[in-house]
Design a protein around this motif. Structure first.
Motif, PDB file in Angstrom:
ATOM      1  N   UNK A   1      -1.741   2.385  11.998  1.00  0.00           N
ATOM      2  CA  UNK A   1      -2.315   3.291  11.007  1.00  0.00           C
ATOM      3  C   UNK A   1      -1.353   3.427   9.840  1.00  0.00           C
ATOM      4  N   UNK A   2      -1.857   3.810   8.695  1.00  0.00           N
ATOM      5  CA  UNK A   2      -1.043   4.112   7.522  1.00  0.00           C
ATOM      6  C   UNK A   2      -0.988   5.625   7.339  1.00  0.00           C
ATOM      7  N   UNK A   3       0.211   6.156   7.122  1.00  0.00           N
ATOM      8  CA  UNK A   3       0.381   7.594   6.953  1.00  0.00           C
ATOM      9  C   UNK A   3       1.120   7.859   5.645  1.00  0.00           C
ATOM     10  N   UNK A   4       1.043   9.111   5.195  1.00  0.00           N
ATOM     11  CA  UNK A   4       1.689   9.485   3.933  1.00  0.00           C
ATOM     12  C   UNK A   4       3.057  10.114   4.132  1.00  0.00           C
ATOM     13  N   UNK A   5       3.462  10.305   5.394  1.00  0.00           N
ATOM     14  CA  UNK A   5       4.777  10.883   5.675  1.00  0.00           C
ATOM     15  C   UNK A   5       5.279  10.313   6.989  1.00  0.00           C
TER      16      UNK A   5
ATOM     17  N   UNK B   1       0.842  -1.186   0.000  1.00  0.00           N
ATOM     18  CA  UNK B   1       0.000   0.000   0.000  1.00  0.00           C
ATOM     19  C   UNK B   1       0.879   1.238   0.000  1.00  0.00           C
ATOM     20  N   UNK B   2       0.341   2.322  -0.535  1.00  0.00           N
ATOM     21  CA  UNK B   2       1.080   3.572  -0.560  1.00  0.00           C
ATOM     22  C   UNK B   2       1.203   4.137   0.853  1.00  0.00           C
ATOM     23  N   UNK B   3       2.381   4.663   1.187  1.00  0.00           N
ATOM     24  CA  UNK B   3       2.569   5.288   2.488  1.00  0.00           C
ATOM     25  C   UNK B   3       3.394   4.438   3.431  1.00  0.00           C
ATOM     26  N   UNK B   4       3.364   4.799   4.703  1.00  0.00           N
ATOM     27  CA  UNK B   4       4.113   4.110   5.753  1.00  0.00           C
ATOM     28  C   UNK B   4       3.153   3.557   6.802  1.00  0.00           C
TER      29      UNK B   4
END
Length: 206
Positions: free
Chosen positions: A169-173, A143-146
């Protein structure tokens, strides 16, 4: 080391961190550190034997996979960073580390910083070993992100972490999401051992 010099070494520049927060009642560590870097020259002129600022921007163990450049920023313009590659401790007469130092190959580099008055920092040892790139691996379901895993308790070692996190959780940064965990001011412990306690003092008394 004479006792009076040892006392200065223990007090400065830690005393300035305490004075800063008690006088200003503001928490602006970056601004304080910027101004502190300009005061080392004054401490040298006053013949104060202070603890040299820590060097950072490197790790103890490193691998070489091609041309490797070691770039360090001097804590202050008048401070010099000296190095050796033969395993001996650097001295004030050792070669000065260039702005962009090309690591010659596998081996050990020792670093230390020196002030014009002769004060020296801790000695840092950087070990380099040769290694090839790992072969690529196939991955599915990405998945995209971290992915951020949060553990709500305190642990003295990462080996003590449970298998399952309290929340994921998944984050973008690389910023920790707001509301995850609680902001706790660090305890001022082992503050006389390392100059990193400057920031602990600065935050704890704010």
């Amino acid at each position: 080391m004479p006792s009076e010099k040892r006392a200065d070494f223990m007090i400065f520049p830690r005393m300035t961190a305490l004075a800063e927060v008690l006088w200003t009642h503001r928490q602006d560590y970056d601004n304080y550190l910027l101004r502190l870097n300009k005061q080392y020259k004054r401490l040298d002129q006053l013949k104060v034997h202070y603890r040299m600022p820590d060097l950072d921007g490197f790790t103890d163990n490193n691998v070489l996979v091609g041309k490797t450049v070691l770039k360090l920023q001097k804590p202050a313009p008048e401070i010099s960073i000296r190095y050796t590659t033969d395993g001996t401790a650097p001295t004030a007469s050792s070669p000065e580390l260039p702005e962009a130092f090309i690591v010659p190959g596998p081996g050990t580099i020792k670093l230390a910083s020196f002030s014009p008055s002769g004060s020296s920092s801790d000695i840092y040892t950087l070990n380099y070993r040769k290694q090839s790139f790992f072969p690529p691996v196939a991955a599915e379901g990405l998945q995209s992100g971290l992915q951020v895993q949060y553990f709500g308790s305190s642990y003295k070692s990462v080996t003590k972490l449970p298998d399952t996190a309290d929340s994921i959780v998944n984050v973008n940064n690389a910023v920790i999401p707001e509301g995850m965990g609680k902001a706790v001011k660090p305890l001022v412990r082992n503050c006389w051992v390392t100059s990193r306690c400057l920031k602990q003092l600065f935050i704890a008394f704010s």
